[in-house]
Design an enzyme around this catalytic site. Structure first.
Site, PDB file in Angstrom:
ATOM      1  N   LYS A  80       0.485  -1.045   0.042  1.00  0.00           N
ATOM      2  CA  LYS A  80       0.239  -0.149  -0.206  1.00  0.00           C
ATOM      3  C   LYS A  80       0.373   0.811  -0.195  1.00  0.00           C
ATOM      4  O   LYS A  80       2.285   1.177   0.458  1.00  0.00           O
ATOM      5  CB  LYS A  80      -1.454   0.122   1.261  1.00  0.00           C
ATOM      6  CG  LYS A  80      -2.423   1.045   1.338  1.00  0.00           C
ATOM      7  CD  LYS A  80      -3.268  -0.508   0.547  1.00  0.00           C
ATOM      8  CE  LYS A  80      -4.638   1.320   0.094  1.00  0.00           C
ATOM      9  NZ  LYS A  80      -5.867   0.553   0.284  1.00  0.00           N
ATOM     10  N   GLY A 185     -23.242   4.906   3.648  1.00  0.00           N
ATOM     11  CA  GLY A 185     -22.147   5.279   2.457  1.00  0.00           C
ATOM     12  C   GLY A 185     -22.082   4.920   1.428  1.00  0.00           C
ATOM     13  O   GLY A 185     -22.973   3.632   0.588  1.00  0.00           O
ATOM     14  N   GLY A 187     -21.266   5.936  -1.865  1.00  0.00           N
ATOM     15  CA  GLY A 187     -20.407   6.049  -2.849  1.00  0.00           C
ATOM     16  C   GLY A 187     -20.128   5.107  -3.518  1.00  0.00           C
ATOM     17  O   GLY A 187     -20.988   5.100  -4.383  1.00  0.00           O
ATOM     18  N   HIS A 188     -19.147   4.559  -4.262  1.00  0.00           N
ATOM     19  CA  HIS A 188     -19.050   4.270  -5.385  1.00  0.00           C
ATOM     20  C   HIS A 188     -19.337   2.823  -5.432  1.00  0.00           C
ATOM     21  O   HIS A 188     -20.033   2.426  -6.030  1.00  0.00           O
ATOM     22  CB  HIS A 188     -17.524   4.240  -6.361  1.00  0.00           C
ATOM     23  CG  HIS A 188     -17.298   5.491  -6.474  1.00  0.00           C
ATOM     24  ND1 HIS A 188     -16.682   6.488  -5.858  1.00  0.00           N
ATOM     25  CD2 HIS A 188     -16.648   5.997  -8.167  1.00  0.00           C
ATOM     26  CE1 HIS A 188     -15.330   7.014  -6.623  1.00  0.00           C
ATOM     27  NE2 HIS A 188     -16.654   6.718  -8.106  1.00  0.00           N
ATOM     28  N   VAL A 189     -19.131   2.139  -4.073  1.00  0.00           N
ATOM     29  CA  VAL A 189     -19.368   0.883  -4.312  1.00  0.00           C
ATOM     30  C   VAL A 189     -20.792   0.626  -3.439  1.00  0.00           C
ATOM     31  O   VAL A 189     -21.460  -0.214  -3.776  1.00  0.00           O
ATOM     32  CB  VAL A 189     -18.561  -0.133  -3.044  1.00  0.00           C
ATOM     33  CG1 VAL A 189     -18.839  -1.697  -2.802  1.00  0.00           C
ATOM     34  CG2 VAL A 189     -16.915   0.140  -3.827  1.00  0.00           C
TER      35      VAL A 189
HETATM   36  P1  NAD Z   1     -16.157   6.486  -2.344  1.00  0.00           P
HETATM   37  O1  NAD Z   1     -15.429   7.483  -1.168  1.00  0.00           O
HETATM   38  O2  NAD Z   1     -16.606   6.795  -3.538  1.00  0.00           O
HETATM   39  O3  NAD Z   1     -17.311   6.644  -0.864  1.00  0.00           O
HETATM   40  C1  NAD Z   1     -17.919   6.679   0.243  1.00  0.00           C
HETATM   41  C2  NAD Z   1     -18.939   7.438   0.547  1.00  0.00           C
HETATM   42  O4  NAD Z   1     -19.167   7.108   1.506  1.00  0.00           O
HETATM   43  C3  NAD Z   1     -19.136   8.326   0.553  1.00  0.00           C
HETATM   44  O5  NAD Z   1     -20.286   9.139  -0.890  1.00  0.00           O
HETATM   45  C4  NAD Z   1     -18.803   9.393   1.551  1.00  0.00           C
HETATM   46  O6  NAD Z   1     -19.353  11.068   1.458  1.00  0.00           O
HETATM   47  C5  NAD Z   1     -19.493   8.957   2.574  1.00  0.00           C
HETATM   48  N1  NAD Z   1     -19.094   8.361   4.108  1.00  0.00           N
HETATM   49  C6  NAD Z   1     -18.376   9.012   4.263  1.00  0.00           C
HETATM   50  N2  NAD Z   1     -17.930   9.215   5.813  1.00  0.00           N
HETATM   51  C7  NAD Z   1     -19.224   9.135   5.644  1.00  0.00           C
HETATM   52  C8  NAD Z   1     -20.129   8.715   7.173  1.00  0.00           C
HETATM   53  N3  NAD Z   1     -19.486   8.766   8.407  1.00  0.00           N
HETATM   54  N4  NAD Z   1     -21.293   8.493   6.741  1.00  0.00           N
HETATM   55  C9  NAD Z   1     -21.885   8.080   5.544  1.00  0.00           C
HETATM   56  N5  NAD Z   1     -21.328   7.952   4.687  1.00  0.00           N
HETATM   57  C10 NAD Z   1     -20.212   8.559   4.487  1.00  0.00           C
HETATM   58  O7  NAD Z   1     -15.718   5.199  -1.524  1.00  0.00           O
HETATM   59  P2  NAD Z   1     -16.406   3.632  -2.200  1.00  0.00           P
HETATM   60  O8  NAD Z   1     -14.854   3.373  -3.134  1.00  0.00           O
HETATM   61  O9  NAD Z   1     -16.866   3.475  -2.246  1.00  0.00           O
HETATM   62  O10 NAD Z   1     -15.575   3.100  -0.589  1.00  0.00           O
HETATM   63  C11 NAD Z   1     -16.189   2.719  -0.006  1.00  0.00           C
HETATM   64  C12 NAD Z   1     -15.406   1.838   0.870  1.00  0.00           C
HETATM   65  O11 NAD Z   1     -14.950   0.439   0.274  1.00  0.00           O
HETATM   66  C13 NAD Z   1     -14.082   2.602   1.346  1.00  0.00           C
HETATM   67  O12 NAD Z   1     -13.842   2.196   3.136  1.00  0.00           O
HETATM   68  C14 NAD Z   1     -13.225   1.546   0.804  1.00  0.00           C
HETATM   69  O13 NAD Z   1     -11.991   1.871   1.437  1.00  0.00           O
HETATM   70  C15 NAD Z   1     -14.235   0.064   0.787  1.00  0.00           C
HETATM   71  N6  NAD Z   1     -13.095  -0.721  -0.299  1.00  0.00           N
HETATM   72  C16 NAD Z   1     -13.474  -0.229  -1.825  1.00  0.00           C
HETATM   73  C17 NAD Z   1     -13.153  -0.353  -2.577  1.00  0.00           C
HETATM   74  C18 NAD Z   1     -13.294   0.028  -4.366  1.00  0.00           C
HETATM   75  O14 NAD Z   1     -13.160  -0.795  -5.219  1.00  0.00           O
HETATM   76  N7  NAD Z   1     -13.570   1.087  -4.527  1.00  0.00           N
HETATM   77  C19 NAD Z   1     -12.320  -1.927  -2.415  1.00  0.00           C
HETATM   78  C20 NAD Z   1     -12.394  -2.266  -1.378  1.00  0.00           C
HETATM   79  C21 NAD Z   1     -13.105  -1.525  -0.337  1.00  0.00           C
END
Ligand code: NAD
Length: 364
Positions: A80, A185, A187-189
């Site tokens: 990382k 949350g 977001g993307h996932v």
């Molecule tokens: P992202 O930044 O696109 O989405 C995260 C969302 O959570 C955002 O919309 C943000 O506003 C919201 N958020 C932040 N703090 C918050 C809170 N206190 N209460 C409610 N919502 C809140 O990130 P992502 O890519 O969707 O990833 C989400 C999680 O999954 C992260 O922990 C990331 O490490 C993990 N993850 C992501 C991937 C991937 O492929 N993107 C892979 C493995 C793990």
């Protein structure tokens, strides 16, 4: 700051402190273990309060990547990178190029990808200086459409498949119609997971701190919206944490009643003891790095030039891996988090030859 005596130092092979005077880059790259292959893991950019916080994060996250790739049966090690800085205001081409040069200097022992605070644009900038970057090249998906290297749709698919396995095991149902799910949350996932759940007939509650994402979830998913602090205490079947880590802790456990916890966030357990407490309460926890491996699986197939169909089949095997974890945990009375660690370490010691059972079946 000590590295070798640091509580999160776990026989990491290499920890590189990167500084570029001209651009102001300050970063740390941690290579935890390369027994199964080159260390692959995202590059995070975050305004860490101090260097110690950054070191702690990179040591923990890189170890987590070793376990994640091992459990998923990938020939990848764990690594990382973290850039210390504000992702909104602290980026320049010079800084990203300097980071790319440091990654290149490791000769492929560490391969980077997008993470929190970095995305397609940063991967493109790194790619101007290093070959060891994933997600910078567009590719063809199963439906023939062209997508960026963003692996989050695969992460969402893996979480959906894993969530279904957890619901089957704990609630004894395959039909998700009317299943109540709270997503923290979107977001993307989280949004991607919501799309799969909506298509399967589930009823959704969402919370996010970013208004535009809440709005999109309301419009696209028809989800009920609650305040961020209210998402834990809902009377739902599944709590799906898809925002940040550490959210399963003593405070949230006071109100969290959902019998299934299955979401994408990394490092969900504030402490290992929380895993044992969930086991005692019969709240089935899908270990984070097992259920959220879809992204790294996707990136792996991008790297070896595999097809979208191969990647998709491997992501779907996450459901079988989780089923195996749940069955073992039920038989031994141990927390699912402990069983996941054991399985991951077994595969690591076997040199990566021990594939998830579903893939073994496909191959034979
Ligand atoms: P992202 O930044 O696109 O989405 C995260 C969302 O959570 C955002 O919309 C943000 O506003 C919201 N958020 C932040 N703090 C918050 C809170 N206190 N209460 C409610 N919502 C809140 O990130 P992502 O890519 O969707 O990833 C989400 C999680 O999954 C992260 O922990 C990331 O490490 C993990 N993850 C992501 C991937 C991937 O492929 N993107 C892979 C493995 C793990």
């Amino acid at each position: 700051m000590s590295v070798f005596a640091h509580p999160d130092f776990d026989r990491h092979e290499q920890v590189v402190f990167c500084h570029d005077q001209a651009s102001g880059l300050k970063a740390i790259i941690a290579i935890h273990n390369t027994r199964l292959g080159p260390a692959l893991g995202g590059c995070r950019m975050f305004p860490y309060a101090n260097d110690d916080d950054a070191l702690r994060d990179v040591l923990r996250l890189s170890r987590g990547m070793t376990l994640k790739s091992s459990l998923a049966g990938l020939k990848l090690g764990g690594g990382k990178a973290v850039i210390i800085g504000d992702p909104h205001t602290g980026k320049s081409q010079a800084l990203l190029h300097a980071m790319g040069d440091f990654i290149e200097s490791l000769g492929g022992r560490y391969i980077t990808a997008a993470d929190s605070g970095t995305g397609d644009a940063e991967m493109q900038a790194f790619a101007q200086r290093t070959r060891h970057v994933m997600g910078a090249t567009p590719r063809t998906l199963l439906d023939g459409s062209i997508a960026s290297g963003d692996p989050s749709p695969s992460t969402a698919l893996g979480v959906f498949v894993g969530l279904k396995a957890a619901v089957r095991h704990r609630l004894g149902r395959d039909d998700l119609t009317g299943l109540k799910v709270a997503i923290q949350g979107v977001g993307h996932v989280g949004l991607g997971l919501g799309r799969h759940l909506k298509a399967a007939g589930a009823e959704l509650w969402v919370a996010d701190i970013f208004d535009a994402n809440v709005q999109q979830a309301m419009e696209e998913l028809g989800a009920n919206v609650v305040r961020p602090q209210d998402i834990y205490g809902l009377d739902v079947d599944v709590f799906a944490p898809c925002a940040m880590g550490g959210i399963l802790n003593e405070q949230t456990l006071e109100v969290l009643r959902a019998p299934v916890i299955a979401g994408a966030a990394n490092n969900q357990l504030a402490t290992p003891e929380i895993g044992a407490e969930l086991q005692r309460r019969e709240q089935l926890y899908a270990p984070d790095y097992a259920i959220n491996a879809g992204g790294i699986i996707d990136v792996y197939y991008q790297r070896i030039g595999g097809s979208a169909a191969q990647s998709d089949a491997h992501v779907r095997a996450i459901g079988d891996t989780l089923q195996q974890i749940f069955t073992r945990a039920a038989a031994s009375g141990e927390p699912t988090s402990v069983i996941a660690d054991r399985l991951a370490l077994e595969r690591l010691q076997a040199g990566g030859d021990a594939q998830p059972e579903a893939l073994q079946r496909q191959a034979s």
